[in-house]
Design a protein around this motif. Sequence first.
Motif, PDB file in Angstrom:
ATOM      1  N   ILE A 101      27.054  -5.161  23.982  1.00 60.09           N
ATOM      2  CA  ILE A 101      26.642  -6.193  24.937  1.00 60.09           C
ATOM      3  C   ILE A 101      27.806  -6.563  25.846  1.00 60.09           C
ATOM      4  CG2 ILE A 101      25.919  -8.607  25.112  1.00 60.09           C
ATOM      5  CD1 ILE A 101      24.361  -8.086  22.434  1.00 60.09           C
ATOM      6  N   GLY A 102      29.002  -6.658  25.273  1.00 54.26           N
ATOM      7  CA  GLY A 102      30.186  -7.020  26.054  1.00 54.26           C
ATOM      8  C   GLY A 102      30.590  -5.982  27.081  1.00 54.26           C
ATOM      9  N   LEU A 103      30.256  -4.733  26.841  1.00 52.31           N
ATOM     10  CA  LEU A 103      30.554  -3.694  27.832  1.00 52.31           C
ATOM     11  C   LEU A 103      29.636  -3.795  29.045  1.00 52.31           C
ATOM     12  CD1 LEU A 103      31.094  -0.443  25.715  1.00 52.31           C
ATOM     13  CD2 LEU A 103      32.820  -1.738  26.966  1.00 52.31           C
ATOM     14  N   VAL A 104      28.413  -4.262  28.822  1.00 50.81           N
ATOM     15  CA  VAL A 104      27.399  -4.213  29.879  1.00 50.81           C
ATOM     16  C   VAL A 104      27.196  -5.555  30.578  1.00 50.81           C
ATOM     17  CG1 VAL A 104      24.955  -3.765  30.312  1.00 50.81           C
ATOM     18  CG2 VAL A 104      26.223  -2.297  28.749  1.00 50.81           C
ATOM     19  N   LEU A 105      27.015  -6.605  29.806  1.00 52.70           N
ATOM     20  CA  LEU A 105      26.593  -7.878  30.387  1.00 52.70           C
ATOM     21  C   LEU A 105      27.603  -8.522  31.348  1.00 52.70           C
ATOM     22  CD1 LEU A 105      24.072  -9.569  30.346  1.00 52.70           C
ATOM     23  CD2 LEU A 105      25.013 -10.857  28.423  1.00 52.70           C
ATOM     24  N   PRO A 106      28.879  -8.657  31.003  1.00 54.15           N
ATOM     25  CA  PRO A 106      29.803  -9.297  31.945  1.00 54.15           C
ATOM     26  C   PRO A 106      29.910  -8.588  33.303  1.00 54.15           C
ATOM     27  CG  PRO A 106      30.736  -9.325  29.761  1.00 54.15           C
ATOM     28  CD  PRO A 106      29.514  -8.448  29.695  1.00 54.15           C
ATOM     29  N   PRO A 107      30.117  -7.254  33.346  1.00 58.15           N
ATOM     30  CA  PRO A 107      30.169  -6.611  34.662  1.00 58.15           C
ATOM     31  C   PRO A 107      28.830  -6.687  35.412  1.00 58.15           C
ATOM     32  CG  PRO A 107      31.168  -5.195  33.031  1.00 58.15           C
ATOM     33  CD  PRO A 107      30.491  -6.308  32.292  1.00 58.15           C
ATOM     34  N   LEU A 108      27.736  -6.659  34.664  1.00 55.15           N
ATOM     35  CA  LEU A 108      26.414  -6.716  35.295  1.00 55.15           C
ATOM     36  C   LEU A 108      26.179  -8.060  35.965  1.00 55.15           C
ATOM     37  CD1 LEU A 108      23.842  -4.996  35.622  1.00 55.15           C
ATOM     38  CD2 LEU A 108      22.960  -6.099  33.567  1.00 55.15           C
ATOM     39  N   THR A 109      26.612  -9.141  35.318  1.00 54.50           N
ATOM     40  CA  THR A 109      26.404 -10.487  35.864  1.00 54.50           C
ATOM     41  C   THR A 109      27.546 -10.948  36.750  1.00 54.50           C
ATOM     42  OG1 THR A 109      27.417 -11.549  33.945  1.00 54.50           O
ATOM     43  CG2 THR A 109      25.029 -11.165  33.858  1.00 54.50           C
ATOM     44  N   GLY A 110      28.716 -10.337  36.600  1.00 53.73           N
ATOM     45  CA  GLY A 110      29.879 -10.778  37.363  1.00 53.73           C
ATOM     46  C   GLY A 110      30.529 -12.011  36.759  1.00 53.73           C
ATOM     47  N   ILE A 111      30.106 -12.406  35.562  1.00 51.48           N
ATOM     48  CA  ILE A 111      30.642 -13.594  34.890  1.00 51.48           C
ATOM     49  C   ILE A 111      31.556 -13.136  33.754  1.00 51.48           C
ATOM     50  CG2 ILE A 111      30.057 -15.658  33.566  1.00 51.48           C
ATOM     51  CD1 ILE A 111      27.314 -15.586  35.016  1.00 51.48           C
TER      52      ILE A 111
END
Length: 121
Positions: free
Chosen positions: A58-68
């Motif tokens: 989840i950490g690989l995908v979610l932060p870059p995807l949301t920009g947060i």
Amino acid sequence: MHVVYWIVAALLAVLYLFAGGRKLLQSQEQLRPMMGWVDRVPMPAVRLIGALELLGAIGLVLPPLTGIAVGLAIAAAIGLVLIQVGGIVVHVSRGETRVIGLNIGLLLAAVAAGWLATSWL
């Protein structure tokens, strides 16, 4: 750089979602045929490893995807590297040096994902 990151991160995320989910949801008997090391590791530790793998995916995908909090992608990649180092240690201690190729490949992919994630900083 971003396209390469997404390819590496997506492959790692799918693999870790699968592997982590199995470690969280399946019994020791169900895991044993594919992961013989579960006999030497207490099941709460196996469950913890599974949870950490899921969080890493989840950490690989979610932060870059949301920009947060995009720095979390680097932290997730480092965590996955540490999981693979632990896996290599377990396999070597069991005399299973022939099977560490996958661990080394995943370790290198996680290192690459961490390095590529720095493009968002």
